[in-house]
Design a protein around this motif. Structure first.
Motif, PDB file in Angstrom:
ATOM      1  N   GLY A 133     -62.346 -53.397 -27.753  1.00 27.14           N
ATOM      2  CA  GLY A 133     -61.045 -53.313 -28.419  1.00 27.14           C
ATOM      3  C   GLY A 133     -60.458 -54.640 -28.855  1.00 27.14           C
ATOM      4  N   GLY A 134     -61.300 -55.574 -29.312  1.00 30.41           N
ATOM      5  CA  GLY A 134     -60.798 -56.878 -29.745  1.00 30.41           C
ATOM      6  C   GLY A 134     -60.672 -57.905 -28.637  1.00 30.41           C
ATOM      7  N   ILE A 135     -60.989 -57.490 -27.397  1.00 30.98           N
ATOM      8  CA  ILE A 135     -60.982 -58.413 -26.253  1.00 30.98           C
ATOM      9  C   ILE A 135     -62.418 -58.824 -25.966  1.00 30.98           C
ATOM     10  CG2 ILE A 135     -60.446 -58.730 -23.805  1.00 30.98           C
ATOM     11  CD1 ILE A 135     -58.328 -56.550 -24.075  1.00 30.98           C
ATOM     12  N   SER A 136     -62.679 -60.118 -25.908  1.00 33.31           N
ATOM     13  CA  SER A 136     -64.001 -60.645 -25.572  1.00 33.31           C
ATOM     14  C   SER A 136     -63.907 -61.348 -24.224  1.00 33.31           C
ATOM     15  CB  SER A 136     -64.467 -61.628 -26.649  1.00 33.31           C
ATOM     16  OG  SER A 136     -65.686 -62.245 -26.252  1.00 33.31           O
ATOM     17  N   LEU A 137     -64.674 -60.863 -23.241  1.00 39.25           N
ATOM     18  CA  LEU A 137     -64.630 -61.389 -21.873  1.00 39.25           C
ATOM     19  C   LEU A 137     -65.962 -62.048 -21.546  1.00 39.25           C
ATOM     20  CD1 LEU A 137     -62.723 -61.011 -19.176  1.00 39.25           C
ATOM     21  CD2 LEU A 137     -64.522 -59.431 -18.527  1.00 39.25           C
ATOM     22  N   ASN A 138     -65.950 -63.362 -21.425  1.00 40.54           N
ATOM     23  CA  ASN A 138     -67.151 -64.122 -21.065  1.00 40.54           C
ATOM     24  C   ASN A 138     -67.075 -64.446 -19.583  1.00 40.54           C
ATOM     25  OD1 ASN A 138     -69.124 -66.119 -20.604  1.00 40.54           O
ATOM     26  ND2 ASN A 138     -69.002 -66.827 -22.716  1.00 40.54           N
ATOM     27  N   GLN A 139     -67.818 -63.666 -18.770  1.00 39.90           N
ATOM     28  CA  GLN A 139     -67.707 -63.810 -17.326  1.00 39.90           C
ATOM     29  C   GLN A 139     -68.316 -65.111 -16.812  1.00 39.90           C
ATOM     30  OE1 GLN A 139     -69.161 -59.546 -16.765  1.00 39.90           O
ATOM     31  NE2 GLN A 139     -67.694 -59.727 -15.110  1.00 39.90           N
ATOM     32  N   ALA A 140     -69.394 -65.563 -17.445  1.00 39.89           N
ATOM     33  CA  ALA A 140     -70.040 -66.795 -16.995  1.00 39.89           C
ATOM     34  C   ALA A 140     -69.149 -68.006 -17.253  1.00 39.89           C
ATOM     35  CB  ALA A 140     -71.388 -66.975 -17.698  1.00 39.89           C
ATOM     36  N   ALA A 141     -68.528 -68.047 -18.429  1.00 41.92           N
ATOM     37  CA  ALA A 141     -67.678 -69.179 -18.797  1.00 41.92           C
ATOM     38  C   ALA A 141     -66.234 -69.005 -18.326  1.00 41.92           C
ATOM     39  CB  ALA A 141     -67.691 -69.377 -20.308  1.00 41.92           C
ATOM     40  N   HIS A 142     -65.918 -67.807 -17.802  1.00 47.04           N
ATOM     41  CA  HIS A 142     -64.556 -67.504 -17.338  1.00 47.04           C
ATOM     42  C   HIS A 142     -63.556 -67.666 -18.483  1.00 47.04           C
ATOM     43  CE1 HIS A 142     -61.727 -67.065 -13.856  1.00 47.04           C
ATOM     44  NE2 HIS A 142     -62.800 -66.458 -13.381  1.00 47.04           N
ATOM     45  N   GLU A 143     -63.905 -67.104 -19.646  1.00 45.74           N
ATOM     46  CA  GLU A 143     -63.069 -67.216 -20.840  1.00 45.74           C
ATOM     47  C   GLU A 143     -62.748 -65.837 -21.410  1.00 45.74           C
ATOM     48  OE1 GLU A 143     -64.627 -71.490 -22.683  1.00 45.74           O
ATOM     49  OE2 GLU A 143     -65.244 -69.598 -23.614  1.00 45.74           O
ATOM     50  N   VAL A 144     -61.550 -65.733 -21.964  1.00 48.08           N
ATOM     51  CA  VAL A 144     -61.136 -64.499 -22.628  1.00 48.08           C
ATOM     52  C   VAL A 144     -60.639 -64.850 -24.027  1.00 48.08           C
ATOM     53  CG1 VAL A 144     -59.525 -62.555 -22.626  1.00 48.08           C
ATOM     54  CG2 VAL A 144     -60.512 -63.349 -20.476  1.00 48.08           C
ATOM     55  N   LYS A 145     -61.084 -64.084 -25.008  1.00 48.95           N
ATOM     56  CA  LYS A 145     -60.613 -64.268 -26.378  1.00 48.95           C
ATOM     57  C   LYS A 145     -60.012 -62.957 -26.881  1.00 48.95           C
ATOM     58  CE  LYS A 145     -63.908 -67.869 -27.723  1.00 48.95           C
ATOM     59  NZ  LYS A 145     -64.977 -68.271 -28.676  1.00 48.95           N
ATOM     60  N   ILE A 146     -58.912 -63.079 -27.593  1.00 49.64           N
ATOM     61  CA  ILE A 146     -58.285 -61.926 -28.242  1.00 49.64           C
ATOM     62  C   ILE A 146     -58.459 -62.116 -29.746  1.00 49.64           C
ATOM     63  CG2 ILE A 146     -56.140 -60.657 -28.642  1.00 49.64           C
ATOM     64  CD1 ILE A 146     -57.043 -60.422 -25.786  1.00 49.64           C
ATOM     65  N   ASP A 147     -59.203 -61.226 -30.364  1.00 49.41           N
ATOM     66  CA  ASP A 147     -59.502 -61.335 -31.800  1.00 49.41           C
ATOM     67  C   ASP A 147     -59.992 -62.738 -32.161  1.00 49.41           C
ATOM     68  OD1 ASP A 147     -58.755 -58.675 -32.228  1.00 49.41           O
ATOM     69  OD2 ASP A 147     -56.647 -59.219 -32.504  1.00 49.41           O
ATOM     70  N   GLY A 148     -60.855 -63.285 -31.300  1.00 50.42           N
ATOM     71  CA  GLY A 148     -61.475 -64.583 -31.551  1.00 50.42           C
ATOM     72  C   GLY A 148     -60.686 -65.796 -31.082  1.00 50.42           C
ATOM     73  N   LYS A 149     -59.464 -65.580 -30.568  1.00 60.41           N
ATOM     74  CA  LYS A 149     -58.622 -66.698 -30.138  1.00 60.41           C
ATOM     75  C   LYS A 149     -58.559 -66.764 -28.613  1.00 60.41           C
ATOM     76  CE  LYS A 149     -53.972 -68.622 -30.701  1.00 60.41           C
ATOM     77  NZ  LYS A 149     -52.618 -68.404 -31.271  1.00 60.41           N
ATOM     78  N   ASN A 150     -58.838 -67.958 -28.055  1.00 63.75           N
ATOM     79  CA  ASN A 150     -58.807 -68.139 -26.604  1.00 63.75           C
ATOM     80  C   ASN A 150     -57.416 -67.899 -26.033  1.00 63.75           C
ATOM     81  OD1 ASN A 150     -61.429 -68.868 -25.574  1.00 63.75           O
ATOM     82  ND2 ASN A 150     -61.267 -70.761 -26.736  1.00 63.75           N
ATOM     83  N   ILE A 151     -57.355 -67.244 -24.859  1.00 63.77           N
ATOM     84  CA  ILE A 151     -56.090 -67.132 -24.128  1.00 63.77           C
ATOM     85  C   ILE A 151     -56.313 -67.631 -22.699  1.00 63.77           C
ATOM     86  CG2 ILE A 151     -55.234 -65.198 -25.505  1.00 63.77           C
ATOM     87  CD1 ILE A 151     -55.817 -63.384 -23.067  1.00 63.77           C
ATOM     88  N   GLU A 152     -55.265 -68.220 -22.123  1.00 61.37           N
ATOM     89  CA  GLU A 152     -55.349 -68.777 -20.776  1.00 61.37           C
ATOM     90  C   GLU A 152     -54.944 -67.722 -19.751  1.00 61.37           C
ATOM     91  OE1 GLU A 152     -56.220 -71.749 -19.395  1.00 61.37           O
ATOM     92  OE2 GLU A 152     -57.005 -72.429 -21.310  1.00 61.37           O
ATOM     93  N   LEU A 153     -55.855 -67.402 -18.843  1.00 59.11           N
ATOM     94  CA  LEU A 153     -55.549 -66.492 -17.747  1.00 59.11           C
ATOM     95  C   LEU A 153     -55.747 -67.218 -16.424  1.00 59.11           C
ATOM     96  CD1 LEU A 153     -57.291 -63.112 -18.741  1.00 59.11           C
ATOM     97  CD2 LEU A 153     -54.945 -63.824 -19.193  1.00 59.11           C
TER      98      LEU A 153
END
Length: 223
Positions: A133-153
């Motif tokens: 649904g437009g959320i990209s979760l990279n578990q290895a890098a511990h990164e989340v992107k919303i529609d291609g834009k990084n967000i800080e969690l």
């Protein structure tokens, strides 16, 4: 394997030594600070700190101030130690991005177990990227992107989102979420989860609508 570095911050030298001795036995590299200002200085000088154990009541800068300062620049896991067991303090800690909250007096063995659990989950996340649904979760890098834009969690927000995505369409009770994201031995209440869900929804923007509230029970992640 390089030893993971942990910063222990407490104005009581006896307490620092106690915690240090237990962590060193488990092969951690331990740094110490006796007040909040020293802690911030050490943090800025050592970007490879894996986790911070932080006392609340300290001279110069208290634990809350230290946490606010560090959270401006880093999502490093923080375990907060406090002599108070006031629910308001605990909720304030989670609002500031504290990952675990332990009241004094505590068992050093339990503290070390919490440290190991956090670091194990941080480092043992499965590799790979999940997209939904437009959320990209990279578990290895511990990164989340919303529609291609990084967000800080924060660490816990990331874990919570990972748990939701891994259980899409499943109605999850608050107790089940606590057991899986905060560990079965975490003695928190539902407000801890509600606080984190509120912050997570806010950071996800319109994607926050994927986290549905099930009144009287918990939550469900559904795209």
């Amino acid at each position: 394997m390089e030893r993971l570095k942990i910063l222990v911050v407490d104005d009581e030298q006896r307490m620092r030594k106690l915690v240090r001795d237990f962590l060193v036995k488990k092969n951690f590299d331990v740094m110490e600070a006796g007040d909040g200002e020293e802690a911030v200085d050490i943090f800025y000088e050592n970007k490879d700190i894996a986790l911070i154990i932080l006392d609340v009541m300290m001279p110069k800068m208290d634990g809350w101030q230290v946490c606010r300062e560090i959270r401006k620049y880093s999502q490093v896991p923080i375990i907060m130690l406090t002599a108070k067991s006031d629910e308001k303090d605990e909720l304030q800690g989670f609002e500031l991005g504290v990952d675990e909250y332990i009241s004094k007096p505590f068992s050093p063995k339990i503290l070390v177990a919490r440290v190991e659990a956090i670091l194990r989950r941080t480092n043992a996340l499965e590799e790979g990227v999940k997209e939904v649904g437009g959320i990209s979760l990279n578990q290895a890098a511990h990164e989340v992107k919303i529609d291609g834009k990084n967000i800080e969690l924060s660490y816990k927000e990331f874990e919570l989102l990972t748990y939701f995505i891994n259980n899409q369409g499943v109605a999850l009770s608050r107790e089940r979420i606590l057991n899986n994201v905060w560990n079965y031995d975490y003695f928190g209440d539902a407000r801890t989860i509600d606080t984190h869900v509120k912050k997570l929804r806010s950071k996800l923007g319109d994607k926050g609508e994927y986290i549905k509230t099930i009144w009287g029970m918990g939550y469900k992640f559904e795209v």
